[in-house]
Design a protein around this motif. Structure first.
Motif, mmCIF file in Angstrom:
data_model
loop_
_atom_site.group_PDB
_atom_site.id
_atom_site.type_symbol
_atom_site.label_atom_id
_atom_site.label_comp_id
_atom_site.label_asym_id
_atom_site.label_seq_id
_atom_site.Cartn_x
_atom_site.Cartn_y
_atom_site.Cartn_z
ATOM 1 N N TRP A 59 -0.662 -1.143 -2.177
ATOM 2 C CA TRP A 59 -1.041 -1.869 -3.367
ATOM 3 C C TRP A 59 0.040 -1.633 -4.929
ATOM 4 O O TRP A 59 0.605 -2.503 -5.422
ATOM 5 C CB TRP A 59 -2.357 -1.717 -3.778
ATOM 6 C CG TRP A 59 -2.792 -2.527 -4.913
ATOM 7 C CD1 TRP A 59 -2.974 -2.052 -6.364
ATOM 8 C CD2 TRP A 59 -3.237 -3.946 -5.209
ATOM 9 N NE1 TRP A 59 -3.332 -3.041 -7.243
ATOM 10 C CE2 TRP A 59 -3.412 -4.337 -6.416
ATOM 11 C CE3 TRP A 59 -3.129 -4.823 -4.220
ATOM 12 C CZ2 TRP A 59 -3.746 -5.475 -6.837
ATOM 13 C CZ3 TRP A 59 -3.204 -6.023 -4.409
ATOM 14 C CH2 TRP A 59 -3.699 -6.678 -5.707
ATOM 15 N N ASP A 95 -3.571 -2.326 1.821
ATOM 16 C CA ASP A 95 -4.574 -2.807 0.859
ATOM 17 C C ASP A 95 -4.952 -4.320 0.960
ATOM 18 O O ASP A 95 -4.609 -4.933 1.965
ATOM 19 C CB ASP A 95 -4.128 -2.313 -0.369
ATOM 20 C CG ASP A 95 -5.011 -1.998 -1.492
ATOM 21 O OD1 ASP A 95 -5.573 -2.914 -2.019
ATOM 22 O OD2 ASP A 95 -5.320 -0.944 -1.870
ATOM 23 N N CYS A 145 -10.535 -8.487 -4.353
ATOM 24 C CA CYS A 145 -10.101 -8.272 -5.762
ATOM 25 C C CYS A 145 -9.157 -9.539 -6.181
ATOM 26 O O CYS A 145 -9.480 -10.047 -7.310
ATOM 27 C CB CYS A 145 -9.728 -6.963 -6.288
ATOM 28 S SG CYS A 145 -10.891 -5.980 -7.004
ATOM 29 N N ASN A 208 -14.123 1.093 -8.770
ATOM 30 C CA ASN A 208 -13.288 1.177 -10.137
ATOM 31 C C ASN A 208 -13.973 1.038 -11.138
ATOM 32 O O ASN A 208 -13.304 0.565 -12.458
ATOM 33 C CB ASN A 208 -12.185 0.296 -9.806
ATOM 34 C CG ASN A 208 -12.431 -1.380 -9.322
ATOM 35 O OD1 ASN A 208 -13.754 -1.680 -9.618
ATOM 36 N ND2 ASN A 208 -12.068 -1.709 -8.464
ATOM 37 N N ASP A 230 -8.057 1.034 -12.391
ATOM 38 C CA ASP A 230 -6.823 1.031 -11.796
ATOM 39 C C ASP A 230 -5.772 1.560 -12.534
ATOM 40 O O ASP A 230 -5.429 1.563 -13.531
ATOM 41 C CB ASP A 230 -6.224 -0.391 -11.401
ATOM 42 C CG ASP A 230 -7.008 -1.080 -10.412
ATOM 43 O OD1 ASP A 230 -8.178 -0.650 -9.931
ATOM 44 O OD2 ASP A 230 -6.790 -2.039 -9.710
ATOM 45 N N MET A 272 -4.244 5.957 -6.844
ATOM 46 C CA MET A 272 -3.122 6.276 -6.115
ATOM 47 C C MET A 272 -1.951 6.579 -7.005
ATOM 48 O O MET A 272 -1.836 6.418 -8.132
ATOM 49 C CB MET A 272 -2.702 4.928 -5.313
ATOM 50 C CG MET A 272 -4.092 4.736 -4.203
ATOM 51 S SD MET A 272 -3.615 3.212 -3.593
ATOM 52 C CE MET A 272 -3.944 1.982 -4.997
HETATM 53 C C1 GLA Z 1 -8.690 -3.417 -7.162
HETATM 54 C C2 GLA Z 1 -8.706 -1.967 -6.742
HETATM 55 C C3 GLA Z 1 -7.284 -1.609 -6.484
HETATM 56 C C4 GLA Z 1 -6.651 -2.566 -5.496
HETATM 57 C C5 GLA Z 1 -6.851 -4.042 -5.698
HETATM 58 C C6 GLA Z 1 -6.857 -5.147 -4.760
HETATM 59 O O1 GLA Z 1 -8.294 -3.660 -8.345
HETATM 60 O O2 GLA Z 1 -9.359 -1.122 -7.695
HETATM 61 O O3 GLA Z 1 -6.884 -0.328 -6.027
HETATM 62 O O4 GLA Z 1 -7.116 -2.293 -4.243
HETATM 63 O O5 GLA Z 1 -8.339 -4.218 -6.286
HETATM 64 O O6 GLA Z 1 -7.020 -6.367 -4.993
#
Ligand code: GLA
Length: 630
Positions: A59, A95, A145, A208, A230, A272
């Motif tokens: 991602w 991802d 997402c 998240n 994120d 990450m």
């Molecule tokens: C969310 C997650 C990210 C990623 C995106 C992918 O924002 O928190 O880590 O996986 O979705 O769409």
């Protein structure tokens, strides 16, 4: 004749000793209530927990558009050929954006036919063929997402079974398009679906949204759980950053507030890594990586590993920093001291007598000389050795403290080995801990938690019974003591403090050297007090853990009368070694024989007084006694 020195109380009565020996670490009074180890979720009692995940995820560098079958194959090759797998990065995760917009005609999730023409089983086989584990992304809501592809809501068992058939080893279950759902329950479905699949799969709960308190239910649900929005590739969030993104150091701060939730095998996930993605300097990336290691966080590289710089590779593969992250005791670093001007000292205990990981973090804009004192990292005063983990060089031995210059946005990362403040037979609540983290205020000694800052608790009370001694915690809560192998049993009475009435919901655990020795059942304010009585023979690091079960609200929980029984000396009633002085080696009855108490010894303790019985009707007290037979 007889010598009577005072005996230090030591061994337990024989009957009691036998009872205690009959209780091994793996047969504590309660079996694990969760029993989820087959899903890689929680270590059962007596099992060794797994270390934080290490791997790579698509991602941060490639987002939606860049994720293709070719990228995955090339990345797998690069992870093997470039030394990442050898350094421990063993999980390659795809991802968002691997899947087709809609499910197939059987209702299954399926591959995007353009980006993954060979299908998801084939890509898994390729990943496995390179000796890596296969990670995949899914959404817990109605769509992923990006909003473009199907989510797994109400399809959890079906989708996990499908993933298992592809050989998936790790699932990132992301919180997307999921508002209104109860996260604890939804993620429990994923956990249970993994158990039902029969495959050992690590569950990464990618919640998240911190308002869900993932650190409250995460430990009983997943191997790791997000604690933040994120991560963005910035030291701190730039102006105008959307609320779903945060800079690196902001996420670090957010995670510090929940340090007690991280334990061996179940860890807070501050998201990450951004190392190598270009938004920070190499100094900042070293700090980022070092902080993640201090937090015992999952280390999931998020850069293009096919073309990384030597500096990036050196950061990601530093074995001594990785060892800090993977340390089996699984503590998350605590603030040892805030010096002001952005200068902070962070530390965590490491396996090994007197071992600590220390980060001297300079958040300021100018370099500064920073000092860590042994006292601040719960080491006894005296000499300790210091190793610089970035330089991979020993710095020498230092008395009571160590100072070093740290550049702006840098962090000196050290391994310090000194002397643990030892604990001995008696109540732990009177003795020094080597680590303390707690969700609300500090763990209180000899009072309840109160739920606010320091010293706000009342009398420790469980089911109407007041206790003079113990710890008042607020889950999640973690304490460490160092019996250093010289104690035999740990006992306590545990429960939710009466000050929250019938509320609260917690679970007590005891860990020894990174292995779970005891786990009780879920307790609320209505649950009868539990007795913990376990063997800690040979244990060097003793961790007392209180886990939250749903939310952290009202989780005021007590270790009442926490006691360790130790026998750190020779067995009792050993014969004393008495010294005599005479004028000749063979003495006649009328010649003086002198007993020299100061040169005599008692293996059971120090002689401070004695009475000498001469056996001819005379006795005498004193340091030196002279006597001749009549
Ligand atoms: C969310 C997650 C990210 C990623 C995106 C992918 O924002 O928190 O880590 O996986 O979705 O769409």
């Amino acid at each position: 004749m007889g010598l009577r020195g005072p005996r230090r109380r030591s061994y337990l009565p024989v009957g009691l000793t036998l009872i205690l020996l009959g209780l091994t670490a793996a047969t504590a009074t309660h079996a694990g209530t969760t029993g989820l180890s087959s899903a890689g979720v929680m270590a059962s009692v007596g099992m060794t927990a797994s270390a934080p995940t290490m791997g790579w995820n698509s991602w941060n560098s490639f987002g939606c558009g860049g994720l293709t079958e070719t990228l995955v194959r090339e990345t797998a090759d690069a992870m093997v050929n470039g030394g990442l797998l050898a350094a421990g990065y063993d999980t390659l995760t795809l991802d968002d954006c691997w899947s087709a917009v809609s499910r197939d005609s059987s209702g299954n999730l399926t591959n995007d036919p353009v980006k993954f023409p060979s299908g998801m089983k084939a890509i898994g086989d390729y990943i496995h063929g390179r000796g890596l584990k296969y990670g995949i992304y899914a959404s817990i809501g109605t769509a992923t997402c990006t909003g473009g592809t199907a989510g797994s809501l109400d399809h959890e068992y079906m989708d996990v079974a499908r993933f298992a058939s592809w050989g998936v080893d790790y699932i990132k279950a992301d919180r997307c398009n999921a508002d209104g759902l109860i996260m604890k329950d939804i993620y429990a479905r994923w956990r249970d679906a993994i158990v039902a699949s029969g495959r050992s799969i690590v569950l990464s709960a990618s919640d998240n949204n911190p308002t869900d308190e993932p650190w409250a239910w995460g430990p009983l649900t997943a191997g790791q759980w997000r604690i933040s929005p994120d991560i963005s590739d910035d030291w701190t969030s730039p102006p105008g950053q959307p609320p779903w993104k945060e800079g690196m150091i902001d996420i670090f701060d957010r995670n510090a507030a929940h340090a007690a939730a991280t334990a061996p095998g179940t860890v807070n996930d501050p998201d990450m890594l951004e190392v190598g993605n270009g938004g920070m300097t190499d100094t900042e990336y070293r700090t980022h990586f070092g902080l993640w290691a201090l937090m015992s966080a999952p280390l999931i590289a998020g850069n293009d590993v096919r073309s990384m710089s030597d500096a990036t590779r050196a950061i990601l593969t530093n074995p001594e920093v990785i060892a800090i992250d993977q340390d089996p005791l699984g503590f998350q670093a605590n603030l040892a001291g805030d010096i002001g001007n952005g200068l902070q000292v962070w530390y965590k205990p490491l396996a090994g007598s007197g071992a600590r990981a220390v980060g001297l973090l300079n958040r300021g804009s100018a370099s500064a000389t920073m000092t860590v004192s042994w006292n601040a990292i719960d080491l006894a005063p005296g000499i300790a050795t210091v190793r610089d983990l970035w330089a991979r060089a020993d710095r020498g031995s230092f008395a009571n403290q160590y100072s070093v210059s740290v550049s702006a946005h840098g962090m000196a990362l050290l391994r310090v080995v000194g002397t643990d403040s030892p604990v001995s037979d008696g109540f732990l609540s009177d003795q020094p801990w080597t680590y303390m983290a707690n969700e609300q205020g500090p763990v209180e000694r000899n009072s309840s938690n109160g739920g606010g800052g320091a010293g706000d608790g009342g009398t420790l009370t469980l089911n109407g019974v007041p206790y003079l001694r113990g710890f008042g915690g607020h889950a999640p809560s973690a304490l460490e003591f160092r019996p250093n192998g010289s104690c035999q049993t740990f006992t306590a009475e545990v429960g939710v403090d009466d000050e929250v009435g019938t509320l609260g919901s917690v679970l007590f655990q005891v860990w020894g050297d990174g292995q779970k020795l005891y786990e009780g059942g879920v307790m609320t304010g209505e649950t009868p007090t539990e007795n913990v009585n376990i063997s800690i023979a040979g244990i060097r690091s003793l961790r007392l853990q209180i886990v939250s079960v749903d939310s952290t609200a009202d989780d005021h929980a007590d270790w009442a009368n926490p006691r360790i029984a130790c026998a750190d000396r020779s067995p009792p009633n050993q014969p004393p070694q008495a010294r005599f002085t005479t004028t000749r080696s063979l003495v006649a009855p009328w010649e003086i024989v002198a007993f020299d108490a100061e040169s005599s010894t008692d293996p059971d303790g120090t002689i401070v007084s004695y009475m000498w019985d001469f056996g001819d009707g005379f006795t005498a007290n004193g340091i030196l006694v002279r006597h001749a037979y009549a």
